[in-house]
Design a protein around this motif. Structure first.
Motif, PDB file in Angstrom:
ATOM      1  N   ARG A 359      -3.889  -7.258   1.413  1.00 29.71           N
ATOM      2  CA  ARG A 359      -2.482  -7.390   1.763  1.00 29.71           C
ATOM      3  C   ARG A 359      -2.320  -8.444   2.853  1.00 29.71           C
ATOM      4  NH1 ARG A 359      -1.112  -1.418   4.386  1.00 29.71           N
ATOM      5  NH2 ARG A 359      -2.046  -1.708   6.447  1.00 29.71           N
ATOM      6  N   VAL A 361      -0.284  -9.364   6.436  1.00 27.79           N
ATOM      7  CA  VAL A 361       0.390  -8.664   7.522  1.00 27.79           C
ATOM      8  C   VAL A 361       0.872  -9.647   8.586  1.00 27.79           C
ATOM      9  CG1 VAL A 361      -0.993  -6.591   7.165  1.00 27.79           C
ATOM     10  CG2 VAL A 361      -1.748  -8.293   8.845  1.00 27.79           C
ATOM     11  N   ASP A 362       1.863  -9.199   9.349  1.00 26.36           N
ATOM     12  CA  ASP A 362       2.351  -9.970  10.481  1.00 26.36           C
ATOM     13  C   ASP A 362       1.256 -10.056  11.541  1.00 26.36           C
ATOM     14  OD1 ASP A 362       3.713  -9.946  13.342  1.00 26.36           O
ATOM     15  OD2 ASP A 362       5.167 -10.837  11.949  1.00 26.36           O
ATOM     16  N   THR A 365       2.412  -7.827  14.709  1.00 31.69           N
ATOM     17  CA  THR A 365       2.687  -6.383  14.572  1.00 31.69           C
ATOM     18  C   THR A 365       1.752  -5.664  13.611  1.00 31.69           C
ATOM     19  OG1 THR A 365       4.259  -6.697  12.749  1.00 31.69           O
ATOM     20  CG2 THR A 365       5.108  -6.871  15.021  1.00 31.69           C
ATOM     21  N   ASN A 366       0.988  -6.404  12.811  1.00 35.55           N
ATOM     22  CA  ASN A 366       0.071  -5.836  11.821  1.00 35.55           C
ATOM     23  C   ASN A 366       0.799  -5.052  10.728  1.00 35.55           C
ATOM     24  OD1 ASN A 366      -2.576  -5.561  10.817  1.00 35.55           O
ATOM     25  ND2 ASN A 366      -2.810  -3.528  11.719  1.00 35.55           N
ATOM     26  N   THR A 367       2.070  -5.328  10.517  1.00 35.61           N
ATOM     27  CA  THR A 367       2.823  -4.664   9.463  1.00 35.61           C
ATOM     28  C   THR A 367       2.838  -5.538   8.213  1.00 35.61           C
ATOM     29  OG1 THR A 367       4.871  -5.632  10.327  1.00 35.61           O
ATOM     30  CG2 THR A 367       4.302  -3.403  11.068  1.00 35.61           C
ATOM     31  N   PRO A 368       2.794  -4.906   7.014  1.00 36.75           N
ATOM     32  CA  PRO A 368       2.794  -5.686   5.769  1.00 36.75           C
ATOM     33  C   PRO A 368       4.055  -6.529   5.645  1.00 36.75           C
ATOM     34  CG  PRO A 368       2.118  -3.421   5.363  1.00 36.75           C
ATOM     35  CD  PRO A 368       2.624  -3.463   6.771  1.00 36.75           C
ATOM     36  N   ASP A 400      -8.947  -2.910  11.963  1.00 34.56           N
ATOM     37  CA  ASP A 400      -7.901  -2.128  12.610  1.00 34.56           C
ATOM     38  C   ASP A 400      -8.173  -0.637  12.396  1.00 34.56           C
ATOM     39  OD1 ASP A 400      -6.926  -1.398  10.069  1.00 34.56           O
ATOM     40  OD2 ASP A 400      -5.432  -2.990  10.050  1.00 34.56           O
ATOM     41  N   GLU A 402      -6.936   1.516  10.492  1.00 36.39           N
ATOM     42  CA  GLU A 402      -6.897   1.997   9.107  1.00 36.39           C
ATOM     43  C   GLU A 402      -8.040   1.428   8.270  1.00 36.39           C
ATOM     44  OE1 GLU A 402      -3.047   1.039   7.632  1.00 36.39           O
ATOM     45  OE2 GLU A 402      -2.073   2.712   8.668  1.00 36.39           O
TER      46      GLU A 402
END
Length: 529
Positions: A359, A361-362, A365-368, A400, A402
């Motif tokens: 995936r 990610v930002d 922020t590490n968000t998808p 990270d 996860e």
């Protein structure tokens, strides 16, 4: 419902490649596994010599978990050392043969290798770099006609041919499971000291399953190995699978475009892995696209940014290059573009491998991120390294909470989930407050007439903060000005991305893996500033 006994779960299965080679030696001893200038080897010969070398290694205490290093070019002795180490449950350490001085010493010392197998051409460098290491046994290859030994062994070294010939074949054949360490592979080190990437037998096995699922590989295939096999892309794309599945490997010490083309025809090669610069050089061989390459069906190009123009050039002649993306840490492939989608998704590095998650990610922020948005590419799966050798800080920084491995590559996913590589995060240029990705500029210049190779870097600039510099090599007789280069690129790029300086060199520096040597290139780009 009865709970399965753990022994039947599959987790205890032996996936040691050395065991597979031994099995083939029993079932088809006369099958030629290796074609090489110094002489071919059958499965029986390869297995017997690996078993004898295992005895030699064991005599100096090599056992489970110990490290055995190899320094040299592509050769049977590389594979013999790897298989002998695997037989003993040891960890194989293939060393980048272009390292010298502090980098070579760092790899040998930090690996903790207790045995080093070395070719004649790298003896002086190894001798100098062994100080402060844990090396106890030094073996010099002296039975390869392609690299004849020169006289007696220096002090502290043993010639390996006589030792191997006199040793009894070891009966040791350590069973290896998914979590057992197999290979310690150091990154190229072109931007600092190399990090040791630990790859387990499971990492190697799961990559093989991914490859076999996505790419048209078959039992009995002939694969061509000319990219340096100390690099995971060349070693674990087709070569390792060919050893295990019973095919034939055409192994070459170094890349010669005309010889590679002749090999493809003469040996009916079915599969190969090469970096883009190699395919570009192959295309320049007279008659390359008139040759009979009908048997060549599994062609992977990776290891560096792939210009879409290169893929289109081959496709125009009915040859489909399959782009893939990954790193040493992903053993190596995380994504792959199926052959049937090469033109429909031109420029894409493909979709996630079947047993791998990918995936974008930002970075902050590490968000998808949504489709089309660029960010850092992260990977998770059983082909991903458990971490860096004796470097918990680097491991923590790369993973990270996860379990996603952060690649440091910037890319985006389209609406269909296909990955497009933009560049390395650390290579990004900030010019006049705008982000410029060198790989994007390099792709825009790749089809410029007369251009052989190109690298784009940023150098400090008082007005812009950084300015974009193109370092290029040209075909004989070709000429190029900065204005011509900018005119060619401006139809594809915003003006702030266009190079503001041009450096013409005989050859653009690349490391042994085919990747651009950004340290050397930045030094060239900065000349005259």
């Amino acid at each position: 419902m009865t709970t399965p006994h753990p022994a039947n779960s599959g987790l205890n299965v032996d996936i040691n490649p050395a065991a597979a080679v031994h099995r083939h030696a029993l079932l088809r001893p006369d099958h030629v596994i290796l074609r090489y200038d110094g002489g071919d080897l059958t499965y029986a010969e390869l297995d017997d010599r690996a078993a004898r070398l295992a005895t030699v290694l064991a005599e100096t205490g090599v056992g489970r978990g110990d490290r055995v290093a190899y320094l040299g070019l592509n050769s049977p002795s590389f594979l013999l050392t790897m298989l002998a180490a695997f037989r003993l449950g040891a960890i194989f350490v293939p060393v980048n043969f272009r390292l010298a001085g502090p980098e070579l010493n760092s790899v040998l010392a930090r690996s903790g290798a207790i045995t080093l197998v070395c070719e004649q051409g790298h003896l002086a460098a190894a001798d100098t770099a062994r100080e402060g290491t844990a090396l106890e046994r030094l073996l010099l290859v002296d039975d390869d006609p392609a690299i004849p030994a020169e006289g007696d062994a220096p002090d502290g070294w043993d010639l390996w041919a006589d030792l191997v010939a006199k040793a009894s074949p070891s009966t040791a054949l350590a069973a290896r499971g998914f979590d057992d360490p197999a290979i310690l592979m150091f990154t190229s080190g072109t931007t600092g000291l190399p990090k040791g990437v630990l790859l387990t037998h499971g990492n190697i096995w799961w990559n093989s399953v991914n490859v076999d699922t996505m790419i048209d590989t078959r039992r009995g295939d002939v694969t061509h190995a000319v990219a340096p096999i100390f690099h995971v892309g060349a070693l674990n794309s087709f070569l390792m699978r060919t050893l295990v599945r019973g095919g034939t490997i055409v192994l070459r010490r170094s890349f010669d475009p005309a010889r590679t083309l002749a090999d493809f025809v003469e040996h009916g090669v079915n599969s190969t892995f090469m970096v883009p610069a190699m395919f570009a050089a192959l295309a320049r061989v007279p008659g390359a696209f008139e040759a009979d390459l009908g048997q060549l069906r599994s062609i992977v190009v990776a290891g560096a940014p792939v210009p879409p123009s290169l893929i289109q050039q081959y496709a125009d002649h009915g040859i489909i290059l399959q782009q893939a993306w990954g790193l040493t840490e992903t053993a190596p492939f995380a994504t792959h573009l199926p052959a049937e989608l090469t033109l429909a998704k031109l420029g894409s590095a493909g979709i996630a491998m079947p047993h791998t998650e990918v995936r974008v990610v930002d970075v902050q922020t590490n968000t998808p991120l949504e489709a089309g948005a660029s960010g850092e590419i992260v990977v998770r799966g059983p082909n991903v390294t458990p971490g860096y050798w004796e470097n918990p800080e680097a491991t923590r920084a790369a993973f990270d909470d996860e379990g996603w491995f952060h690649s440091g590559d910037i890319g985006y996913l389209d609406e269909d989930g296909y990955l497009y590589i933009v560049d390395r995060l650390k290579d990004m240029i900030i010019s006049g407050g705008e982000n410029v990705y060198p790989a994007e500029v390099e792709r825009a210049l790749a089809d410029l007439p007369g251009l052989i190779d190109v690298a784009v870097v940023g150098v400090p600039d008082i007005e812009w903060g950084e300015k974009v510099v193109a370092v290029v090599s040209l075909a004989p007789g070709a000429a190029l000005t900065l204005e011509e280069l900018r005119v060619h690129a401006e139809a594809k790029l915003a003006r702030y991305k266009l190079p503001r300086a041009l450096r013409i060199v005989t050859s653009v520096p690349r490391n042994a893996s085919g990747k651009l040597d950004k340290l050397a290139i930045r030094a060239i780009a900065g000349q005259g500033e």
